[in-house]
Design a protein around this motif. Structure first.
Motif, short mmCIF file in Angstrom:
data_model
loop_
_atom_site.label_atom_id
_atom_site.label_comp_id
_atom_site.label_asym_id
_atom_site.label_seq_id
_atom_site.Cartn_x
_atom_site.Cartn_y
_atom_site.Cartn_z
N GLY A 118 41.81 -13.52 4.79
CA GLY A 118 41.34 -12.31 3.61
C GLY A 118 42.58 -11.40 2.91
O GLY A 118 43.75 -11.75 3.54
N ALA A 119 42.44 -11.16 1.89
CA ALA A 119 43.35 -10.46 1.05
C ALA A 119 44.18 -9.46 1.70
O ALA A 119 45.51 -9.31 1.68
CB ALA A 119 42.65 -9.78 -0.36
N ALA A 120 43.58 -8.46 2.60
CA ALA A 120 44.18 -7.37 3.35
C ALA A 120 45.34 -7.94 4.40
O ALA A 120 46.34 -7.76 4.48
CB ALA A 120 43.31 -6.51 3.91
N LEU A 121 44.77 -9.21 5.26
CA LEU A 121 45.73 -9.88 6.07
C LEU A 121 46.67 -10.39 5.59
O LEU A 121 47.80 -10.33 5.87
CB LEU A 121 44.85 -10.64 7.00
N ARG A 122 46.52 -10.99 4.23
CA ARG A 122 47.62 -11.84 3.47
C ARG A 122 48.67 -10.98 3.12
O ARG A 122 49.73 -11.10 3.00
CB ARG A 122 46.91 -12.69 2.32
#
Ligand code: FAD
Ligand code: SF4
Length: 507
Positions: free
Chosen positions: A16-20
Motif C-alpha cells: 500500500g502507498a503509505a507503507l511504501r
C-alpha cells in the motif's frame, strides 16, 4: 523525523502507498480497533470479526517483516476509542510529529483525519485501477456518466480480454447470455472451508461478547482472514465456479445462497487481493480454454467496470451524495429487514441468509431487498444504513453508490438510466422463491396478490412526473394507461392498503 504509518482495517495491503512511503527502520506502523469505527453503524457481527481478525493477522505479518507495529486492541486499557485519538496517543508515545496513511474510502474519515491536530498526509489509494483524478478527467464534460463507456476505457487501459484494439470475441458485453435461472444442483462446488485459527477464534469470542446485540450470527463465519487464504478463495473460484458464473449470475435459489458467485468482495475491499490479479486470473482461465467468454467478461466487468466506476462516482459526486433523496421517499425501513416477520418468501430468505452469512449476491441485493424498499417508498438514508451495516463487504465508497444510486435512484439517475424496479414476475422467472410463498405471484390484484405486483404500479404512478418522459419507460406507462380505469384504481387502492400494512410491520 519519525512518522506514524496509519493502516486502517480496509488497507491491509503490504505494498500500500503509505507503507511504501515509510521507512521501516525509523517509522512506526499503527493500527487500532476502536469504538468509533465499530459503532458508526451497527455492523453485522461477522463483518467486525473479519476486519479485526484480518487486522491482527496483517499486523503479525508486518512484525515478521521487520516493522515496528503499535497495535491497539478493542477494549484494551488506554484505547481512546477513535482513530484520531489513537494517532495522538501513539504520536506522543513514539515522539512522532506527523502521520501518513492511504486516503480512507469514505468522506467521514477523510474529514476526521484532516481535522486531526497533528498533520496526517493522505496519499492517493493506488490499489484501484482508476485514480480519482483519472475518473474526474473521464467524467469532465460528459452529459451522463454511464458505466458501459467507462468500462471500455478500462478494458483498453488494462488490456484485459482485448484482441488488439478490439474486444475479445467482437463484443464488449455478453450480458444477453447471462440471464438464465438456475436449478438445484447437488454437484455445484460451493465456497472452500476456512477453519478459524487461534487469532480468529479469539476475535470471534470478543465479538460474541462485546457485540451481542448486533445483527447477525457468527456460526456461519467462513471467511479467510489473510492474503494466503484470500488467494486460495480466488483459486477455488477460478477452478470451480467461474465457468458458470456468467450464465447464472442473476439466478436466485432458496437453498443455495451462493450459486456461482465468487465471494471475493471482502478480500478485494480489505486489500487482501488486488483487482488486477483477480481479473488476470479470470482472463488466463479464458485464454486456457477453461471458461467461456461470457463468464470471464461478465466477471471482469464487475471488477474493472462496476467496482472502479462506483468508487469514481462516490468521490466525484462529493460528501452530500449519501444524503440525496430524489424521489422524496420517507417511509421507515420495515422491521423484516432486521429479521422481523414477513410472509414474503423472497424477502424472508434474502434477510435470513444475510443474517447467517453477512452475504447476499448482487441480484438479491438489487431485485429483492433493494427493489422492495424502493417500491415501498422507504427513506433511502435508512436503506443505505442497512446495507452498510449488514454486508461483509460494505464500505461506504462501494456501498453508497450501489444503494443510493443504482438501487434506490436517490441520486436522480447519476448511475442508473432508469430505476431498478420490477413486479413479482421477474423474481418468479429468476428464482424458486415464489413456489412456497404465502402470496401469489400470478395474482396482479385482490386477496393474496404478490406485494411486488401491487407496489410496482403504485411506484410508477406516484412518480409519473419523474419517469414518464424517460424513453426507456414510456412503453410501461403506455401499458398501464391502457388498463381499465377501474382496475388501475383498484390496484392503487390495494397498494395503499399494502403500504399501510408494511408501515405496521404486518405483511
Ligand atoms: P461476484 O458476483 O462474484 O462479483 C465479483 C466481484 O465484482 C465482486 O467481488 C465485487 O468486487 C465486484 N462487483 C460486482 N458487482 C459490483 C458492484 N455493483 N459494485 C462494485 N463491485 C461489484 N459490493 C461491495 O463490495 N460492497 C457493498 O457494500 C455493496 N453494496 C451493494 C448494495 C446494493 C444495494 C447492491 C445492489 C450491490 C452492492 N454491492 C456491494 C455490489 C455486489 O452486490 C457485491 O459486490 C457482490 O454481491 C459481492 O459478492 P461476490 O464477491 O460474490 O460477487
Ligand atoms: Fe416474493 Fe411475490 Fe414471489 Fe412471494 S410471490 S416470493 S413476495 S415475488
Amino acid at each position: 523525523k519519525r512518522r506514524l504509518v496509519l493502516v486502517l482495517g480496509d488497507q491491509l495491503t503490504a505494498e500500500g502507498a503509505a507503507l511504501r512511503a515509510a521507512d521501516k527502520t525509523r517509522d512506526v506502523v499503527m493500527m487500532a480497533e476502536v469504538r468509533a469505527e465499530t459503532d458508526y453503524v451497527g455492523h453485522h457481527k461477522q463483518k467486525i470479526a473479519l476486519v479485526f481478525a484480518a487486522m491482527r493477522a496483517f499486523a503479525e505479518g508486518l512484525r515478521a517483516d521487520g516493522w515496528t507495529v503499535a497495535y491497539t486492541r478493542f477494549g484494551e486499557t488506554g484505547n481512546s476509542g477513535s482513530i484520531t485519538g489513537e494517532i495522538l496517543r501513539r504520536a506522543e508515545e513514539h515522539r512522532a510529529a506527523s502521520a501518513v496513511t492511504i486516503a480512507p474510502g469514505e468522506w467521514r474519515l477523510r474529514q476526521a483525519l484532516e481535522d486531526c491536530p497533528i498533520p496526517v498526509v493522505q496519499l492517493p489509494d493506488d490499489r484501484f485501477l482508476c485514480s480519482e483524478a483519472e475518473f474526474a478527467e473521464w467524467a469532465k464534460g460528459r452529459k451522463s456518466l454511464r458505466m458501459e463507456y467507462f468500462y471500455r476505457e478500462m478494458r483498453r487501459k488494462t488490456g484485459l480480454l482485448m484482441a488488439g484494439d478490439d474486444p475479445e470475441g467482437g463484443q464488449w458485453n455478453y450480458d444477453a447470455e447471462n440471464r438464465k435461472p438456475a436449478q438445484a444442483d447437488l454437484f455445484r462446488v460451493n465456497a472452500p472451508r476456512f477453519a478459524p485459527d487461534g487469532t480468529t477464534r479469539e476475535v470471534l469470542d470478543l465479538v460474541a461478547r462485546e457485540f451481542a446485540d448486533n445483527f447477525g450470527g457468527l456460526e456461519g463465519f467462513n471467511w479467510a482472514v489473510d492474503r494466503n487464504g484470500a488467494q486460495k478463495a480466488l483459486a477455488h473460484f477460478i477452478a470451480h465456479n467461474l465457468a458458470d458464473f456468467g450464465t447464472y449470475q442473476d439466478a436466485m435459489l432458496e437453498d443455495d445462497p451462493l450459486l456461482y458467485h465468487s465471494l471475493l468482495s471482502p478480500y478485494l475491499n480489505l486489500g487482501l487481493l488486488g483487482p488486477l490479479e483477480v481479473c488476470q486470473a479470470a482472463a488466463r482461465a479464458y485464454a486456457a480454454g477453461k471458461v467461456p467468454l461470457n463468464s470471464a467478461e461478465g466477471f471482469i466487468r464487475q471488477i474493472i467496470g462496476w467496482r472502479e466506476y462506483v468508487r469514481g462516482i462516490y468521490f466525484h459526486e462529493g460528501p452530500d451524495y449519501t444524503a440525496r433523496n430524489h424521489l422524496d421517499q420517507h417511509r421507515k425501513l420495515p422491521w423484516a429487514y432486521w429479521g422481523g416477520k414477513t410472509e414474503m418468501n423472497c424477502l424472508r430468505h434474502a434477510v435470513a441468509q444475510t443474517r447467517d452469512l453477512a452475504y447476499a449476491h448482487h441480484i438479491q441485493r438489487l431485485m429483492i431487498t433493494g427493489n422492495f424498499a424502493l417500491l415501498a417508498g422507504v427513506d433511502p438514508a435508512q436503506v443505505q444504513e442497512w446495507y452498510l451495516a449488514v454486508y461483509i463487504d460494505a464500505f461506504e465508497w462501494v456501498e453508497a453508490p450501489n444503494t443510493a444510486g443504482m438501487s434506490q435512484f436517490a441520486d436522480g439517475g447519476v448511475i442508473a438510466s432508469k430505476p431498478y424496479v420490477s413486479s413479482g414476475a421477474y423474481i418468479d422467472r429468476m428464482s424458486d422463491y415464489c413456489g412456497s410463498c404465502a402470496y401469489s405471484v400470478k395474482k396482479k390484484m385482490g386477496e393474496g396478490a404478490c406485494p411486488f405486483n401491487l407496489l410496482y404500479w403504485h411506484f410508477l404512478d406516484r412518480n409519473r412526473d419523474k419517469f414518464a418522459g424517460n424513453p426507456r419507460m414510456a412503453v410501461i406507462y403506455r401499458s398501464w394507461d391502457k388498463r381499465k380505469p377501474e382496475d388501475r384504481k383498484m390496484i392503487l387502492g390495494q397498494a395503499e392498503t399494502m403500504l399501510n400494512k408494511i408501515a405496521q410491520d404486518a405483511f
